[in-house]
Design a protein around this motif. Structure first.
Motif, short mmCIF file in Angstrom:
data_model
loop_
_atom_site.label_atom_id
_atom_site.label_comp_id
_atom_site.label_asym_id
_atom_site.label_seq_id
_atom_site.Cartn_x
_atom_site.Cartn_y
_atom_site.Cartn_z
N GLU A 171 -3.58 -24.41 37.92
CA GLU A 171 -3.33 -24.54 36.48
C GLU A 171 -3.72 -25.93 35.97
N ASN A 172 -3.52 -26.94 36.81
CA ASN A 172 -3.90 -28.29 36.44
C ASN A 172 -5.42 -28.41 36.27
N VAL A 173 -6.16 -27.76 37.17
CA VAL A 173 -7.63 -27.76 37.08
C VAL A 173 -8.07 -27.09 35.77
N ILE A 174 -7.46 -25.97 35.45
CA ILE A 174 -7.80 -25.23 34.23
C ILE A 174 -7.56 -26.08 32.98
N SER A 175 -6.44 -26.81 32.98
CA SER A 175 -6.11 -27.64 31.81
C SER A 175 -7.08 -28.80 31.65
N ARG A 176 -7.63 -29.31 32.76
CA ARG A 176 -8.55 -30.44 32.69
C ARG A 176 -9.89 -30.08 32.05
N ASP A 177 -10.17 -28.79 31.94
CA ASP A 177 -11.41 -28.37 31.29
C ASP A 177 -11.44 -28.86 29.84
N ASN A 178 -10.27 -29.00 29.22
CA ASN A 178 -10.20 -29.51 27.85
C ASN A 178 -10.69 -30.96 27.76
N ASP A 179 -10.41 -31.74 28.82
CA ASP A 179 -10.87 -33.14 28.84
C ASP A 179 -12.39 -33.20 28.84
N ILE B 250 -23.16 -30.40 32.19
CA ILE B 250 -21.95 -30.84 32.91
C ILE B 250 -20.73 -30.07 32.41
N GLU B 251 -20.68 -29.84 31.09
CA GLU B 251 -19.57 -29.08 30.52
C GLU B 251 -19.51 -27.68 31.12
N ARG B 252 -20.66 -27.09 31.38
CA ARG B 252 -20.69 -25.75 32.00
C ARG B 252 -20.26 -25.81 33.46
N VAL B 253 -20.60 -26.89 34.13
CA VAL B 253 -20.12 -27.07 35.51
C VAL B 253 -18.59 -27.13 35.51
N GLY B 254 -18.02 -27.80 34.52
CA GLY B 254 -16.57 -27.84 34.38
C GLY B 254 -15.99 -26.47 34.11
N ASP B 255 -16.69 -25.67 33.29
CA ASP B 255 -16.24 -24.30 33.02
C ASP B 255 -16.11 -23.50 34.32
N HIS B 256 -17.06 -23.70 35.22
CA HIS B 256 -17.03 -22.93 36.47
C HIS B 256 -15.95 -23.44 37.43
N ALA B 257 -15.60 -24.71 37.34
CA ALA B 257 -14.45 -25.20 38.10
C ALA B 257 -13.19 -24.50 37.62
N SER C 207 -18.88 -36.38 34.70
CA SER C 207 -19.29 -35.95 36.03
C SER C 207 -18.19 -36.17 37.06
N VAL C 208 -17.47 -37.29 36.94
CA VAL C 208 -16.37 -37.57 37.87
C VAL C 208 -15.26 -36.52 37.71
N ILE C 209 -14.95 -36.18 36.46
CA ILE C 209 -13.89 -35.20 36.20
C ILE C 209 -14.24 -33.84 36.78
N VAL C 210 -15.48 -33.37 36.54
CA VAL C 210 -15.84 -32.01 36.99
C VAL C 210 -15.91 -31.94 38.52
N ILE C 211 -16.36 -33.01 39.17
CA ILE C 211 -16.38 -33.02 40.63
C ILE C 211 -14.96 -32.89 41.17
N LYS C 212 -14.04 -33.67 40.59
CA LYS C 212 -12.64 -33.61 41.03
C LYS C 212 -12.03 -32.25 40.74
N MET C 213 -12.42 -31.65 39.62
CA MET C 213 -11.92 -30.31 39.29
C MET C 213 -12.33 -29.29 40.36
N HIS C 214 -13.58 -29.33 40.76
CA HIS C 214 -14.06 -28.39 41.78
C HIS C 214 -13.36 -28.64 43.12
N GLN C 215 -13.21 -29.90 43.48
CA GLN C 215 -12.54 -30.22 44.74
C GLN C 215 -11.10 -29.74 44.74
N ASP C 216 -10.41 -29.95 43.63
CA ASP C 216 -9.01 -29.53 43.54
C ASP C 216 -8.88 -28.01 43.49
N ALA C 217 -9.84 -27.34 42.87
CA ALA C 217 -9.82 -25.87 42.82
C ALA C 217 -9.91 -25.29 44.23
N LEU C 218 -10.76 -25.89 45.06
CA LEU C 218 -10.89 -25.42 46.45
C LEU C 218 -9.67 -25.80 47.28
#
Length: 337
Positions: A167-175, A217-224, A144-155
């Motif tokens: 690109e960094n946000v996209i790569s973190r989806d693997n994590d 949560i994994e799907r939330v990461g996909d949308h980030a 949950s912490v990772i996906v929240i940070k991914m969305h924040q960084d994407a914006l």
């Protein structure tokens, strides 16, 4: 169902005979001990595993030059999630070079998997992770912490037109995927090994609850990741600051809904879960307004803005799903009490 009568022995002990086929299959001999575990639903589990050690399962796979690379990787991931403790990959002759590449890719992706034996035609991969050392709640929290940070960084990447950050946000989806696979693996191990379930203090119902939540949560990461991809496509476009500000505002509120859903999950709070579902409804209206505003721009811009808006809305939708799971799980537990 095999029905057997309970008999009295010595005036104080109750006994029941064991099925002969089960005894033979379990390789139980005279005077061997068996474990008796009383389940929450009142049933009694009899197991030959009295040591409490993790059940060892070996998955074998033959590969050849004609084996599809992608299918081979998917099978390895499937074996990992299914809870196999060892994997043996072999070939009649020399292992194809692509197989070694896929094996290295897999061990880099999957947590706890290491090559422990390698010859010209065989590779053995073993799980070196003790499941009890990775509590499911800790893994869910990290996801949950990772996906929240991914969305924040994407914006933030949208606001600052930062392609590298996108690109960094996209790569973190693997994590996030790696952690989701770990949850799936541990859930399967718990469902198939009552000793591990007791050791980790996680019931089968809880394991399923954690897995369903990790999938969301994994799907939330996909949308980030999708937001970041759309941000990259907008890198050479001029986006009015007002639209960017509106996107940031809606995204921030959507993440608040997600954070509230996770709080309800960790606290098993059905009141908060219900309120979060109610609060999430207004996100859809804001996204509709954002979509309407995007129609004033050229098609290439409008499409990506609408895609970003849709991903923001999906975060709120998935947060509702988490809250519904919380309500279902808590009500189910209370009914068993």
């Amino acid at each position: 169902m095999d029905i057997r009568k309970v008999q009295m022995s010595g005036g104080s002990s109750y006994i029941v005979s064991l099925p002969k086929n089960w005894v033979k299959k379990s390789k139980i001999e005279k005077n061997d001990p068996v474990g008796l575990i009383i389940q929450d639903d009142g049933t009694l589990l009899i197991t030959p595993n009295t040591s409490g050690d993790q059940i060892q399962k070996i998955w074998e796979c033959e590969v050849s030059a004609s084996t599809d690379r992608t299918f081979f990787l998917r099978c390895m991931i499937g074996a990992y999630i299914s809870g196999y403790t060892s994997m043996k990959i072999w070939a009649h002759g020399r292992l194809p070079s692509f197989a070694m590449e896929v094996i290295r890719e897999f061990t880099n992706m999957a947590i706890g998997q290491e090559v422990v034996e390698e010859t010209e035609n065989t590779v053995v991969i073993k799980d070196l992770l003790n499941p009890s050392e990775m509590p499911l709640s800790n893994t869910i929290s990290r996801m949950s912490v990772i996906v929240i940070k991914m969305h924040q960084d994407a914006l933030l990447a949208l606001k600052e037109n930062d392609i590298v950050l996108s690109e960094n946000v996209i790569s973190r989806d693997n994590d996030v995927d790696r952690l989701h696979w770990l949850i799936g693996r541990q859930a399967n191990l718990i469902l198939n090994d009552v000793n591990l379930s007791r050791k980790m203090g996680i019931s089968a119902d809880d394991a399923v609850h954690f897995f369903l939540t990790s999938r969301i949560i994994e799907r939330v990461g996909d949308h980030a990741s999708k937001i970041a991809k759309n941000v990259k496509r907008l890198s050479d476009k001029k986006i009015p600051t007002e639209i960017v500000a509106n996107i940031e505002d809606v995204s921030s509120n959507s993440l608040k809904i997600f954070h509230s859903a996770m709080e309800a999950f960790f606290n098993a709070d059905i009141i908060r879960a219900n309120q979060t579902i109610i609060d999430s409804k207004y996100i859809e209206e804001h996204c509709k307004k954002l979509n309407a505003c995007s129609m004033d721009f050229e098609t290439s811009v409008a499409i990506n803005v609408v895609n970003i808006s849709d991903s923001i809305k999906r975060v709120a939708d998935y947060s509702e799903d988490i809250c519904e799971n919380v309500i279902n799980a808590v009500v189910g537990i209370n009914n068993k009490m």
